[in-house]
Each structure stands twice: as C-alpha cells, then as structure tokens.
Design a protein around this motif. Structure first.
Motif, PDB file in Angstrom:
ATOM      1  N   THR A 116       0.813  -1.215   0.000  1.00 44.47           N
ATOM      2  CA  THR A 116       0.000   0.000   0.000  1.00 44.47           C
ATOM      3  C   THR A 116       0.854   1.277   0.000  1.00 44.47           C
ATOM      4  OG1 THR A 116      -0.176  -0.471   2.350  1.00 44.47           O
ATOM      5  CG2 THR A 116      -2.150  -0.813   1.042  1.00 44.47           C
ATOM      6  N   SER A 117       2.103   1.181   0.451  1.00 44.60           N
ATOM      7  CA  SER A 117       2.918   2.393   0.601  1.00 44.60           C
ATOM      8  C   SER A 117       3.706   2.696  -0.680  1.00 44.60           C
ATOM      9  CB  SER A 117       3.899   2.201   1.773  1.00 44.60           C
ATOM     10  OG  SER A 117       4.995   3.067   1.625  1.00 44.60           O
ATOM     11  N   SER A 118       3.475   3.898  -1.230  1.00 44.87           N
ATOM     12  CA  SER A 118       4.186   4.256  -2.467  1.00 44.87           C
ATOM     13  C   SER A 118       5.680   4.448  -2.174  1.00 44.87           C
ATOM     14  CB  SER A 118       3.585   5.515  -3.077  1.00 44.87           C
ATOM     15  OG  SER A 118       3.482   6.496  -2.079  1.00 44.87           O
ATOM     16  N   THR A 119       6.001   4.898  -0.958  1.00 44.27           N
ATOM     17  CA  THR A 119       7.402   5.098  -0.586  1.00 44.27           C
ATOM     18  C   THR A 119       8.134   3.756  -0.571  1.00 44.27           C
ATOM     19  OG1 THR A 119       6.595   6.810   0.878  1.00 44.27           O
ATOM     20  CG2 THR A 119       8.876   6.143   1.195  1.00 44.27           C
ATOM     21  N   LEU A 120       7.518   2.759   0.067  1.00 43.24           N
ATOM     22  CA  LEU A 120       8.185   1.454   0.141  1.00 43.24           C
ATOM     23  C   LEU A 120       8.204   0.774  -1.226  1.00 43.24           C
ATOM     24  CD1 LEU A 120       7.069   0.229   3.664  1.00 43.24           C
ATOM     25  CD2 LEU A 120       9.325   0.990   2.941  1.00 43.24           C
ATOM     26  N   ARG A 121       7.216   1.049  -2.058  1.00 41.54           N
ATOM     27  CA  ARG A 121       7.249   0.495  -3.426  1.00 41.54           C
ATOM     28  C   ARG A 121       8.507   0.944  -4.146  1.00 41.54           C
ATOM     29  NH1 ARG A 121       1.648   0.049  -6.766  1.00 41.54           N
ATOM     30  NH2 ARG A 121       0.448  -0.821  -5.089  1.00 41.54           N
ATOM     31  N   GLN A 122       8.903   2.198  -3.941  1.00 45.80           N
ATOM     32  CA  GLN A 122      10.119   2.700  -4.599  1.00 45.80           C
ATOM     33  C   GLN A 122      11.334   1.897  -4.148  1.00 45.80           C
ATOM     34  OE1 GLN A 122       9.993   4.515  -7.209  1.00 45.80           O
ATOM     35  NE2 GLN A 122       7.796   4.694  -6.813  1.00 45.80           N
ATOM     36  N   SER A 123      11.437   1.648  -2.820  1.00 54.03           N
ATOM     37  CA  SER A 123      12.575   0.829  -2.314  1.00 54.03           C
ATOM     38  C   SER A 123      12.524  -0.555  -2.939  1.00 54.03           C
ATOM     39  CB  SER A 123      12.476   0.586  -0.810  1.00 54.03           C
ATOM     40  OG  SER A 123      12.491   1.733  -0.113  1.00 54.03           O
ATOM     41  N   GLN A 124      11.317  -1.132  -3.007  1.00 54.73           N
ATOM     42  CA  GLN A 124      11.186  -2.494  -3.548  1.00 54.73           C
ATOM     43  C   GLN A 124      11.630  -2.516  -5.008  1.00 54.73           C
ATOM     44  OE1 GLN A 124       7.007  -3.061  -2.678  1.00 54.73           O
ATOM     45  NE2 GLN A 124       7.424  -2.775  -0.499  1.00 54.73           N
ATOM     46  N   LYS A 125      11.256  -1.476  -5.759  1.00 58.87           N
ATOM     47  CA  LYS A 125      11.626  -1.426  -7.188  1.00 58.87           C
ATOM     48  C   LYS A 125      13.135  -1.362  -7.318  1.00 58.87           C
ATOM     49  CE  LYS A 125       7.324   0.009  -9.089  1.00 58.87           C
ATOM     50  NZ  LYS A 125       6.322   1.003  -9.295  1.00 58.87           N
ATOM     51  N   GLN A 126      13.781  -0.612  -6.424  1.00 64.10           N
ATOM     52  CA  GLN A 126      15.251  -0.522  -6.477  1.00 64.10           C
ATOM     53  C   GLN A 126      15.880  -1.864  -6.139  1.00 64.10           C
ATOM     54  OE1 GLN A 126      16.738   2.503  -3.935  1.00 64.10           O
ATOM     55  NE2 GLN A 126      16.691   4.042  -5.544  1.00 64.10           N
ATOM     56  N   THR A 127      15.397  -2.476  -5.040  1.00 60.22           N
ATOM     57  CA  THR A 127      15.989  -3.749  -4.595  1.00 60.22           C
ATOM     58  C   THR A 127      15.813  -4.832  -5.659  1.00 60.22           C
ATOM     59  OG1 THR A 127      15.275  -3.137  -2.390  1.00 60.22           O
ATOM     60  CG2 THR A 127      16.026  -5.390  -2.663  1.00 60.22           C
ATOM     61  N   LEU A 128      14.668  -4.819  -6.341  1.00 61.31           N
ATOM     62  CA  LEU A 128      14.351  -5.906  -7.280  1.00 61.31           C
ATOM     63  C   LEU A 128      14.595  -5.484  -8.721  1.00 61.31           C
ATOM     64  CD1 LEU A 128      11.083  -7.100  -5.518  1.00 61.31           C
ATOM     65  CD2 LEU A 128      13.262  -8.301  -5.585  1.00 61.31           C
TER      66      LEU A 128
END
Ligand SMILES: C[S@@+](CC[C@H](N)C(=O)[O-])C[C@H]1O[C@@H](n2cnc3c(N)ncnc32)[C@H](O)[C@@H]1O
Length: 367
Positions: A116-128
C-alpha cells in the motif's frame, strides 16, 4: 502535536469516538501522513528491524522452501509468487537469488508484490531492479487462481500491521474500546463505545466462555478477510502459503496493541503517524479462516526450529568460510538473533498453509 494528530482530532470532533482499527489504519496508512507512507522505518536508523533485514539467510532458506514446494507439486510451468507487505523488498530479493540454482523454478515464476505504501514500493523497485514484477494495491487485482499455476503466498510481519479492534469485558458484556479527544489533558484518551457492536461474535469460544470482567480481547476483521481471499487462491490453484509473525498460537485475551519509535516502546496514543503500531497476531483465528476455505493449516512452527530444519547452521558455516573476521562475527550474531529462543527464535512463528490434500511442505511436522 503531529500533523496526523490534528487530522484525527478533527475527525473525532466531527464524527465521535474512533475505533482502534480506524486509528491504527490512519496512523499507519493515511495517504499523506501515515507511518508507512512517510518513511522507510527499517534498520538501525529506523524504528525496528525485521528478520530479512537481519540476514540474507532468512530469505534464502524460505526460497528453498518454496522451490521444494514447487517441485513437490510437479514443477508446474507457471507459478505465481506473491508477497504481501514486502517492506524494502529484501526478502523477495533473497528468495530469488537463492532459487537461481533450482532448475526451472525461476523460469516458471510471476512475481507479485502487494504493497500500500508508495514510498516502500520505490525501495522495492530498487531492490528488485533486475527482476520483472507486478505491484498491487490489494489482493483483488491478482490473477484469478487456476489449477495449472499455483499461487504461493509469503508474508513476514504483515498481519501484525493490520488494524485490530479491542473489546473490554464489562458487567454488561463486551464493549468496544474507543479513542476520544480529552480537552482537559489536550490529548487522546481511552473510552468505551456506549453502543454494543457485533464484534464479539468474532471471539473464540474459549474467550467467550472463560474471559473475566476487565479482560481485553482483540479481533482483526481485515486479517480474516485477507486470509479468506488468500485461502481461495491457494485452494483453487493447489498453492501454498507461509506467514511469519509474532502472536498467539491460540486465541487469548490481553492488550497487545503497541507502539515502537527509535527501537523503544512508547504510548500508542502519542506520536500519531511517527511510531510503528502493531498487535499480536491471532494465529488460531487466521488458521481457522484458511481451513474454512478449502485449505489445510499445518501446526505452527517456531521460527528458530524452522530455520534449523531448513539448514541455517550449514548456510551460516558456508557464508563464514568465505568471510573476514568482522563478517564471521556478523553471521554468528545474525544466526543467534534469528534462531535463539531468547531472541526471535520462539517469539516468531511460522504458519504454513496448503490446499487441502496438497503435497507435503518441508520442515513442517504434518508434511
Ligand atoms: C512491518 S512491515 C514488514 C516488511 C517486510 N515484510 C519485512 O519483513 O521487512 C509491514 C509491511 O506491510 C505493508 N502494509 C501494511 N498494510 C498493508 C496492506 N493493507 N496491504 C499491503 N501492504 C501493507 C507496509 O507498507 C510494509 O511494507
């Protein structure tokens, strides 16, 4: 007073006392000021640390567990791996790195992240970065289950972040605890809903029979709804699920609503939007939800025992063999932190789910 406290105070002044579930939902997920929306809370600089952030070994062994589940289900050509609440994406990244060695598994995978968090989505996109993955706001946009492509669910510390309601046993029966604004102390305070709700229908038989006056009990309708949706996917696709959290093996009374800021506990009614809020997971209620919808829940396993059965000691020795002194020390302390009973080993529990009559699941007794 935080900006979110202003919003909540206005809300209470306008519409009356607020349930713990609404308060928790706003504190964690308010679109502008919610805790998970405004920050990356993990690690030393954040408020808490989760198992995947402690060591790569955690995700690697979970990856092997899923690869084995895939083999035991006949190595299907297509498989959906779905993580709920992926944080920084570290767990998924470790799962994927470790399963590169399992021939055919990665090729079969469609990766889904429910966040649900757009901020954490950004981290996830970077990590993956190197993987193709699909992001979802909720479970409703997942592909429909089909018997040819199992749905595999993984979630670490997801259910503990979902809103709960609290009920107090009074002489008049169960009454919901609610949050009010107190003009005198100029802060939020606890009160009881004057009207009776139907939430007590969700309490376990044992709690209804045995709870004494003054006891607090917690229910999480959203957790049950999400478990039922996942159950439908697992049951209809011959899938599996692995859910890791801390909480009650059997439904129990007690006030487990808690706030954490800078690695310290604080008052749940202070620091709105700036402290992590969680509650113990009622594994019995969640397992019952899966069982009702065509799945089988296996007996809960402590995290330490699961990791030992999956070979964490051998993996730690292998990693240490190639490391310098500092790395050896870090690996040894991560091993202790993840498996020791004084640390996360027995506090955290693993709930494994399979479709009814599904193939065995590595590490679990009833497999
Ligand atoms: C405690 S963190 C756990 C993160 C990660 N699993 C880990 O172990 O590091 C909770 C995660 O769930 C996400 N989350 C909270 N409520 C959610 C919801 N209703 N749907 C999807 N994700 C949610 C948060 O944004 C965050 O990524």
């Amino acid at each position: 007073m935080t900006p979110l406290a202003h919003v909540i105070r206005q809300h209470i002044k306008g519409t009356g006392p607020m349930s713990v579930a609404d308060y928790m939902g706003l504190c964690l997920g308010h679109p502008e000021y919610g805790y998970y929306i405004t920050r990356d809370p993990f690690g030393k600089a954040g408020d808490f640390i989760t198992a995947p952030e402690i060591s790569q070994m955690f995700g690697e062994l979970i990856g092997l567990w899923f690869a084995q589940a895939w083999i035991d289900r006949g190595s299907p050509k297509e498989c959906h791996l779905i993580e709920c609440g992926p944080g920084r994406g570290t767990l998924m990244s470790d799962i994927l790195r470790a399963t590169k060695m399992a021939p055919g598994f990665q090729k079969s995978l469609h990766i889904h992240l429910v966040e649900t968090s757009s901020t954490l989505r950004q981290s996830q996109k970077q990590t993956l970065g190197g993987y193709s993955a699909e992001w979802h706001d909720d479970l409703n946009s997942l592909p429909p289950p089909s018997p040819d492509s199992p749905h595999f669910f993984i979630a670490n510390e997801f259910f503990d972040a979902l809103p709960i309601h609290q009920l107090l046993k009074t002489d008049l029966g169960w009454r919901e605890r609610v949050i009010i604004w107190d003009d005198e102390s100029k802060g939020f305070a606890w009160s009881l809903n004057a009207r009776k709700t139907n939430l007590d229908a969700m309490l376990s038989e044992m709690i209804i029979k045995e709870a004494e006056t003054g006891s607090i009990a917690e229910v999480s309708p959203i957790s049950i709804t999400l478990a039922e949706i996942m159950a439908d996917h697992i049951a209809r696709s011959n899938g599996v699920g692995l859910f890791i959290d801390y909480g009650y093996a059997q439904s129990a009374t007690g006030d487990s609503f808690q706030a954490l800021k800078d690695h310290e506990f604080c008052d749940c009614l202070d620091h709105c939007g700036e402290a992590d809020l969680t509650a113990h997971v009622d594994f019995q209620a969640i397992a019952n939800a899966f069982n009702r919808i065509g799945c089988e829940s296996l007996p809960l396993l402590e995290q330490g025992l699961f990791l030992q059965r999956m070979g964490i000691e051998a993996r730690a020795a292998q990693l240490s063999a190639n490391g310098n002194d500092k790395q050896k020390q870090d690996i040894s302390s991560a091993l202790k932190r993840l498996t020791d009973n004084e640390e996360m080993g027995s506090l955290f529990k693993m709930l494994a789910i399979r479709a009814a009559d599904g193939a065995p699941l590595a590490g679990f007794e009833a497999g």
